[in-house]
Structures are given as C-alpha cells and as structure tokens.
Design a protein around this motif. Sequence first.
Motif, mmCIF file in Angstrom:
data_model
loop_
_atom_site.group_PDB
_atom_site.id
_atom_site.type_symbol
_atom_site.label_atom_id
_atom_site.label_comp_id
_atom_site.label_asym_id
_atom_site.label_seq_id
_atom_site.Cartn_x
_atom_site.Cartn_y
_atom_site.Cartn_z
ATOM 1 N N ILE A 258 4.967 1.021 -3.456
ATOM 2 C CA ILE A 258 4.675 1.350 -2.057
ATOM 3 C C ILE A 258 5.983 1.644 -1.317
ATOM 4 O O ILE A 258 7.050 1.208 -1.730
ATOM 5 C CB ILE A 258 3.918 0.215 -1.318
ATOM 6 C CG1 ILE A 258 4.748 -1.069 -1.272
ATOM 7 C CG2 ILE A 258 2.555 -0.039 -1.916
ATOM 8 C CD1 ILE A 258 4.184 -2.136 -0.349
ATOM 9 N N GLU A 259 5.853 2.399 -0.241
ATOM 10 C CA GLU A 259 6.983 2.646 0.651
ATOM 11 C C GLU A 259 7.063 1.455 1.594
ATOM 12 O O GLU A 259 6.106 1.152 2.311
ATOM 13 C CB GLU A 259 6.758 3.926 1.455
ATOM 14 C CG GLU A 259 6.665 5.187 0.630
ATOM 15 C CD GLU A 259 8.004 5.696 0.130
ATOM 16 O OE1 GLU A 259 9.048 5.297 0.686
ATOM 17 O OE2 GLU A 259 7.999 6.497 -0.819
ATOM 18 N N GLN A 260 8.188 0.772 1.567
ATOM 19 C CA GLN A 260 8.383 -0.384 2.437
ATOM 20 C C GLN A 260 8.812 0.074 3.830
ATOM 21 O O GLN A 260 9.364 1.164 3.988
ATOM 22 C CB GLN A 260 9.440 -1.328 1.845
ATOM 23 C CG GLN A 260 9.059 -1.910 0.513
ATOM 24 C CD GLN A 260 7.942 -2.948 0.606
ATOM 25 O OE1 GLN A 260 7.433 -3.267 1.673
ATOM 26 N NE2 GLN A 260 7.537 -3.474 -0.538
ATOM 27 N N GLY A 261 8.582 -0.762 4.828
ATOM 28 C CA GLY A 261 8.930 -0.452 6.203
ATOM 29 C C GLY A 261 10.416 -0.208 6.417
ATOM 30 O O GLY A 261 10.805 0.480 7.355
ATOM 31 N N TRP A 262 11.256 -0.758 5.548
ATOM 32 C CA TRP A 262 12.695 -0.588 5.698
ATOM 33 C C TRP A 262 13.213 0.630 4.944
ATOM 34 O O TRP A 262 14.408 0.868 4.884
ATOM 35 C CB TRP A 262 13.462 -1.847 5.287
ATOM 36 C CG TRP A 262 13.222 -2.269 3.863
ATOM 37 C CD1 TRP A 262 13.905 -1.851 2.758
ATOM 38 C CD2 TRP A 262 12.247 -3.180 3.385
ATOM 39 N NE1 TRP A 262 13.414 -2.444 1.616
ATOM 40 C CE2 TRP A 262 12.375 -3.283 1.983
ATOM 41 C CE3 TRP A 262 11.243 -3.940 4.002
ATOM 42 C CZ2 TRP A 262 11.568 -4.086 1.201
ATOM 43 C CZ3 TRP A 262 10.449 -4.745 3.215
ATOM 44 C CH2 TRP A 262 10.610 -4.808 1.834
ATOM 45 N N GLY A 263 12.291 1.412 4.345
ATOM 46 C CA GLY A 263 12.683 2.670 3.725
ATOM 47 C C GLY A 263 12.665 2.713 2.217
ATOM 48 O O GLY A 263 12.641 3.790 1.635
ATOM 49 N N ALA A 264 12.690 1.585 1.562
ATOM 50 C CA ALA A 264 12.703 1.576 0.094
ATOM 51 C C ALA A 264 11.287 1.704 -0.463
ATOM 52 O O ALA A 264 10.328 1.221 0.132
ATOM 53 C CB ALA A 264 13.323 0.282 -0.410
ATOM 54 N N LYS A 265 11.173 2.376 -1.593
ATOM 55 C CA LYS A 265 9.925 2.381 -2.359
ATOM 56 C C LYS A 265 10.147 1.417 -3.507
ATOM 57 O O LYS A 265 11.152 1.503 -4.224
ATOM 58 C CB LYS A 265 9.610 3.779 -2.896
ATOM 59 C CG LYS A 265 8.317 3.847 -3.692
ATOM 60 C CD LYS A 265 8.032 5.264 -4.151
ATOM 61 C CE LYS A 265 6.737 5.323 -4.950
ATOM 62 N NZ LYS A 265 6.470 6.686 -5.442
ATOM 63 N N ASP A 266 9.231 0.457 -3.683
ATOM 64 C CA ASP A 266 9.411 -0.520 -4.751
ATOM 65 C C ASP A 266 8.082 -1.012 -5.288
ATOM 66 O O ASP A 266 7.016 -0.689 -4.771
ATOM 67 C CB ASP A 266 10.297 -1.678 -4.307
ATOM 68 C CG ASP A 266 9.650 -2.637 -3.319
ATOM 69 O OD1 ASP A 266 8.525 -2.374 -2.841
ATOM 70 O OD2 ASP A 266 10.261 -3.671 -3.022
ATOM 71 N N CYS A 267 8.172 -1.793 -6.377
ATOM 72 C CA CYS A 267 7.017 -2.439 -6.985
ATOM 73 C C CYS A 267 7.488 -3.790 -7.509
ATOM 74 O O CYS A 267 8.685 -4.085 -7.491
ATOM 75 C CB CYS A 267 6.415 -1.584 -8.105
ATOM 76 S SG CYS A 267 7.481 -1.336 -9.533
ATOM 77 N N ALA A 268 6.536 -4.616 -7.981
ATOM 78 C CA ALA A 268 6.920 -5.941 -8.463
ATOM 79 C C ALA A 268 6.023 -6.378 -9.615
ATOM 80 O O ALA A 268 4.829 -6.051 -9.657
ATOM 81 C CB ALA A 268 6.857 -6.960 -7.331
#
Length: 135
Positions: A111-121
């Motif tokens: 997902i695109e995070q609110g702070w600009g990074a796209k990440d997963c876990a």
Amino acid sequence: MTSISLAYCPITVDDVDAAILFYRDGLGLEIVNDVAYDGHRWVSFGFPGQPGLSAVVSDPTAGRSPEDGDALQRLVVKGSGPGPYVFTSDDLDATFERLRASGAEVLQEPIEQGWGAKDCAFRDPAGNHIRINQG
C-alpha cells in the motif's frame, strides 16, 4: 573523516532451514556463509549490490546463555522481537508475490503509506516482523 558501514544484522530464528527458504527463496538473498559450531548454526545472507553487508540468522541461544536465548525466543514468537527488519526492493509487487507464493505470513499487502512510501509486511517463519519498502 573516517568511513563506517554496517557489516551484518543478526536475526534470531527457531528453525534455520525454514529461514533459508524465506530469506533465500522468498527475499532473493544469497547464502554467503553457513557455519555450524557447538550445536548452533549461523547462515549469512548477502545483498546483491551491497558487498560486505549480510543478514545472519541463527537460533536464539547461539552466542547467548540459555536463559537469554529462551527470553529472546519468547519475544520473537509473540511478534515482539527486535524487529521490524526493513528491506528495500526495486520491485515491491514482485517481491510481495514471491514471498506470498512461498507461504510466508502476510501482515500487510503493498500500500501507499501517508508519508509517501509504498510498503508491505510479512512474518518470517520464526515470527520476526519483516517490512519491505519500494526502493
């Protein structure tokens, strides 16, 4: 000014063979060293394009007292271990799909995070919290 760099990051696991499948086959790291000593095993994984840096997986009591190892293992299994360990991938979606196909436990789809990074876990087989950012 003196140069300094990170040499390795230790990651505690309860099953080194299961960790190999996650870190080598799922994340795409390469085994650079596999050492057994005194009933313990340390496997070092190298990062393409980052010579000299490795992630080293080992059992909880490798290099620790049994009491400390047991305490660390309890934390890792609960998901309260030393992580999260954060990796970067140049193709997050492909890395995510490879890990999911390997059977790794998904904590968060990309997902695109609110702070600009796209990440997963994910959780690795031992329960360590692994995050992957788009690089």
